[in-house]
Design an enzyme around this catalytic site. Structure first.
Site, PDB file in Angstrom:
ATOM      1  N   GLU A 144       5.251   1.710  14.645  1.00 50.61           N
ATOM      2  CA  GLU A 144       3.842   1.344  14.707  1.00 50.61           C
ATOM      3  C   GLU A 144       3.699  -0.031  15.366  1.00 50.61           C
ATOM      4  O   GLU A 144       2.666  -0.674  15.265  1.00 50.61           O
ATOM      5  CB  GLU A 144       3.203   1.373  13.321  1.00 50.61           C
ATOM      6  N   HIS A 191      10.044   4.493   0.136  1.00 45.12           N
ATOM      7  CA  HIS A 191       9.569   3.558   1.160  1.00 45.12           C
ATOM      8  C   HIS A 191       9.370   2.216   0.456  1.00 45.12           C
ATOM      9  O   HIS A 191       8.724   2.155  -0.597  1.00 45.12           O
ATOM     10  CB  HIS A 191       8.253   4.054   1.764  1.00 45.12           C
ATOM     11  N   CYS A 228       4.013   3.801   8.514  1.00 48.57           N
ATOM     12  CA  CYS A 228       5.416   3.787   8.066  1.00 48.57           C
ATOM     13  C   CYS A 228       6.012   5.190   7.953  1.00 48.57           C
ATOM     14  O   CYS A 228       7.211   5.335   7.724  1.00 48.57           O
ATOM     15  CB  CYS A 228       5.542   3.098   6.716  1.00 48.57           C
TER      16      CYS A 228
HETATM   17  P1  HMG Z   1      -1.079 -10.436  -4.129  1.00 48.59           P
HETATM   18  O1  HMG Z   1      -2.530 -10.443  -4.412  1.00 48.59           O
HETATM   19  O2  HMG Z   1      -0.468 -11.608  -3.431  1.00 48.59           O
HETATM   20  O3  HMG Z   1      -0.198 -10.301  -5.407  1.00 48.59           O
HETATM   21  O4  HMG Z   1      -0.804  -9.073  -3.303  1.00 48.59           O
HETATM   22  P2  HMG Z   1      -0.599  -9.954  -6.923  1.00 48.59           P
HETATM   23  O5  HMG Z   1      -1.487 -11.000  -7.470  1.00 48.59           O
HETATM   24  O6  HMG Z   1      -1.045  -8.493  -6.990  1.00 48.59           O
HETATM   25  O7  HMG Z   1       0.833 -10.131  -7.583  1.00 48.59           O
HETATM   26  C1  HMG Z   1       1.901  -9.330  -7.175  1.00 48.59           C
HETATM   27  C2  HMG Z   1       2.786  -9.146  -8.393  1.00 48.59           C
HETATM   28  O8  HMG Z   1       3.382 -10.399  -8.721  1.00 48.59           O
HETATM   29  C3  HMG Z   1       2.041  -8.709  -9.647  1.00 48.59           C
HETATM   30  O9  HMG Z   1       2.891  -7.815 -10.330  1.00 48.59           O
HETATM   31  C4  HMG Z   1       1.916 -10.000 -10.443  1.00 48.59           C
HETATM   32  O10 HMG Z   1       1.789  -9.806 -11.838  1.00 48.59           O
HETATM   33  C5  HMG Z   1       3.236 -10.667 -10.104  1.00 48.59           C
HETATM   34  P3  HMG Z   1       2.410  -6.291 -10.590  1.00 48.59           P
HETATM   35  O11 HMG Z   1       1.199  -6.374 -11.446  1.00 48.59           O
HETATM   36  O12 HMG Z   1       2.068  -5.716  -9.230  1.00 48.59           O
HETATM   37  O13 HMG Z   1       3.578  -5.633 -11.232  1.00 48.59           O
HETATM   38  N1  HMG Z   1       3.237 -12.117 -10.299  1.00 48.59           N
HETATM   39  C6  HMG Z   1       4.258 -12.805 -10.844  1.00 48.59           C
HETATM   40  N2  HMG Z   1       5.456 -12.382 -11.303  1.00 48.59           N
HETATM   41  C7  HMG Z   1       6.330 -13.369 -11.775  1.00 48.59           C
HETATM   42  N3  HMG Z   1       6.008 -14.670 -11.816  1.00 48.59           N
HETATM   43  C8  HMG Z   1       4.821 -15.105 -11.381  1.00 48.59           C
HETATM   44  C9  HMG Z   1       3.902 -14.153 -10.853  1.00 48.59           C
HETATM   45  N4  HMG Z   1       2.655 -14.245 -10.328  1.00 48.59           N
HETATM   46  C10 HMG Z   1       2.254 -12.988 -10.002  1.00 48.59           C
HETATM   47  N5  HMG Z   1       4.531 -16.397 -11.407  1.00 48.59           N
HETATM   48  C11 HMG Z   1       0.352  -7.365  -2.114  1.00 48.59           C
HETATM   49  C12 HMG Z   1       0.438  -8.423  -3.212  1.00 48.59           C
HETATM   50  C13 HMG Z   1       1.632  -6.563  -2.083  1.00 48.59           C
HETATM   51  C14 HMG Z   1      -0.822  -6.414  -2.370  1.00 48.59           C
HETATM   52  C15 HMG Z   1       0.129  -8.083  -0.750  1.00 48.59           C
HETATM   53  O14 HMG Z   1       1.287  -8.814  -0.431  1.00 48.59           O
HETATM   54  C16 HMG Z   1      -0.181  -7.139   0.412  1.00 48.59           C
HETATM   55  O15 HMG Z   1      -1.343  -6.854   0.679  1.00 48.59           O
HETATM   56  N6  HMG Z   1       0.862  -6.626   1.147  1.00 48.59           N
HETATM   57  C17 HMG Z   1       0.655  -5.726   2.288  1.00 48.59           C
HETATM   58  C18 HMG Z   1       0.255  -4.328   1.846  1.00 48.59           C
HETATM   59  C19 HMG Z   1       1.389  -3.571   1.181  1.00 48.59           C
HETATM   60  O16 HMG Z   1       2.547  -3.882   1.312  1.00 48.59           O
HETATM   61  N7  HMG Z   1       1.021  -2.469   0.481  1.00 48.59           N
HETATM   62  C20 HMG Z   1       2.002  -1.609  -0.149  1.00 48.59           C
HETATM   63  C21 HMG Z   1       1.548  -0.171  -0.255  1.00 48.59           C
HETATM   64  S1  HMG Z   1       1.012   0.505   1.309  1.00 48.59           S
HETATM   65  C22 HMG Z   1       2.509   0.828   2.153  1.00 48.59           C
HETATM   66  O17 HMG Z   1       3.537   0.846   1.562  1.00 48.59           O
HETATM   67  C23 HMG Z   1       2.430   1.057   3.628  1.00 48.59           C
HETATM   68  C24 HMG Z   1       2.821  -0.142   4.480  1.00 48.59           C
HETATM   69  O18 HMG Z   1       4.228  -0.269   4.494  1.00 48.59           O
HETATM   70  C25 HMG Z   1       2.273  -0.005   5.885  1.00 48.59           C
HETATM   71  C26 HMG Z   1       2.506   1.285   6.668  1.00 48.59           C
HETATM   72  O19 HMG Z   1       2.470   2.399   6.178  1.00 48.59           O
HETATM   73  O20 HMG Z   1       2.641   1.148   7.873  1.00 48.59           O
HETATM   74  C27 HMG Z   1       2.265  -1.449   3.938  1.00 48.59           C
END
Ligand code: HMG
Length: 387
Positions: free
Chosen positions: A78, A232, A110
């Protein structure tokens, strides 16, 4: 007749970012990145690395006999370098592959790597004396200071698909689900992806549940039949969340065994990050190269997810000669020999990119590393060479 993966190659840039340093620079708790997201390091691609150079480098293991028997080269990506010409053709030239084959590029976020793998599997089923090269290559960019920044990465996986494979037989048991949603996408005018972070994670889990349940109903397989489940891995915590939804289906010793294998599947991803189309196969390679107890005959379940979205669950069986097909020491060495960039240097490398414009461009030779590089774009044509 068994059909599947005979050999796997891995490529990733020679530069990386320590995510503890990134967390500090962004004012975040490092535990959020290393535990909450589950990532330790992130591969950083200078502008001289793209899906062509990474893809060619990942496939550089091909013997002359392999090259002669190739009937299909398909790149799942992609992060294509041209809206028209397939990256497979640039790779075809860099590797000096035989002209009597189809060379194409395929896209669905992906999921593109899995689409390519399934196309290659069907091709070999129809032409058992031929081989197919599948390359899943991507550079994941969300932007400096963006929500997705911690989940960036870069790399490529190349897989040689043959009859009577020595590594893994891919079973003809896939269950696939498609549906148009807006969880993640990238308009053609930008190299930065747009993600609805939380929504995308919910959809990933929903597609996993849907395909797993249907797969289980159709095949009669339960979680307990699998030695390992590979996912994935946009970031390793995502796969863990999916795994945890099915662990209650087995007893505690089996849960512990599946968890241990899941952790083995995360080792490379923790250090490279999301490589989009190749992420599932990076996890698979990590599992195969990190678990010394894995035996021939082991059944592995694989879940592929591509935003937009397509999800697919299928299975594979480890083959008797699998150990001779793996290169754990070389891959470990490649990761440990990378140069660590400071956050400031990473930001400068990130900003220096081939522009979406007609002007000539010259990549910075200070970051020339790896087997192949993009040196320039001259007269709107990309120039590549082997280093
Ligand atoms: P965010 O808002 O930075 O993070 O977004 P958050 O606030 O949701 O926290 C993440 C986790 O860290 C949470 O755990 C928190 O509790 C924990 P969870 O509730 O998820 O188990 N946390 C802590 N843990 C330990 N110590 C601390 C602490 N603070 C918080 N101090 C997000 C995170 C992944 C959403 C963001 O980085 C993002 O948007 N990433 C891009 C999208 C993505 O990867 N999506 C995945 C699914 S879609 C997919 O897989 C397809 C893709 O590969 C693309 C394609 O297909 O081409 C993305």
């Amino acid at each position: 007749m068994k059909i599947g993966i005979d050999q796997i190659g891995l490529a990733t840039p020679a530069f990386y970012l320590d995510l503890v340093e990134l967390a500090k620079a962004r004012g975040d708790d490092p535990d959020k990145y290393t535990i909450g997201i589950g990532q330790d390091e992130q591969a950083v691609a200078p502008s001289s690395q793209d899906v062509v150079t990474l893809g060619a480098s990942a496939a550089d293991f091909l013997s002359q006999a392999d090259r002669d028997e190739l009937g299909l080269i398909v790149v799942g990506t992609e992060t294509g370098v041209d809206a028209s010409k397939a990256s497979a053709l640039y790779i075809h030239a860099l590797l000096g592959l035989n002209p009597w084959c189809r060379a194409i590029e395929i896209k669905e976020a992906c999921y593109g790597g899995t689409a390519a793998l399934m196309m290659a599997r069907d091709y070999v089923a129809a032409h058992p004396t031929k081989k197919a090269l599948v390359i899943a290559a991507d550079i994941a960019r969300y932007g400096l200071n963006s929500g997705g920044e911690v989940t960036q990465g870069a790399g490529a996986i190349a897989m040689l698909i043959t009859a009577q494979p020595r590594l893994l037989a891919i079973h003809d048991d896939a269950v696939v689900k498609s549906g148009s949603i807006m969880d993640f996408w990238r308009p053609v005018y930008t190299d930065l992806a747009i993600a609805k972070g939380k929504y995308s994670t919910e959809q990933y889990l929903a597609f996993f549940q849907a395909t797993w349940q249907r797969y289980s109903a159709e095949t009669g397989h339960g979680v307990g039949d699998f030695e390992a489940l590979c996912f994935h891995l946009p970031y390793t915590k995502m796969g863990l969340k999916a795994l945890k939804t099915v662990l209650p289906e087995v007893d505690e010793p089996k849960q512990a065994a599946l968890m241990a294998n899941f952790e083995a599947s995360c080792r490379y991803s923790r250090r490279i990050g999301n490589i989009y189309t190749g992420s599932l196969y990076l996890g698979l390679l990590s599992l195969l190269e990190s678990n010394p107890h894995l035996q021939a005959g082991a059944l592995i379940g694989l879940f592929s997810y591509g935003s937009g979205a397509v999800g697919e669950f299928f299975s594979a069986e480890v083959q008797p000669e699998f150990n001779e097909q793996l290169h754990p020491a070389a891959h470990q060495q490649r990761l440990t020999s990378r140069r660590r960039l400071s956050v400031a240097e990473y930001e400068a490398v990130f900003a220096d990119k081939v522009p979406y414009a007609a002007a000539d461009y010259h990549a910075d030779p200070a970051y020339f590393a790896g087997s192949f590089v993009l040196t320039d774009v001259i007269g709107q044509q990309r120039q590549y060479r082997r280093l």
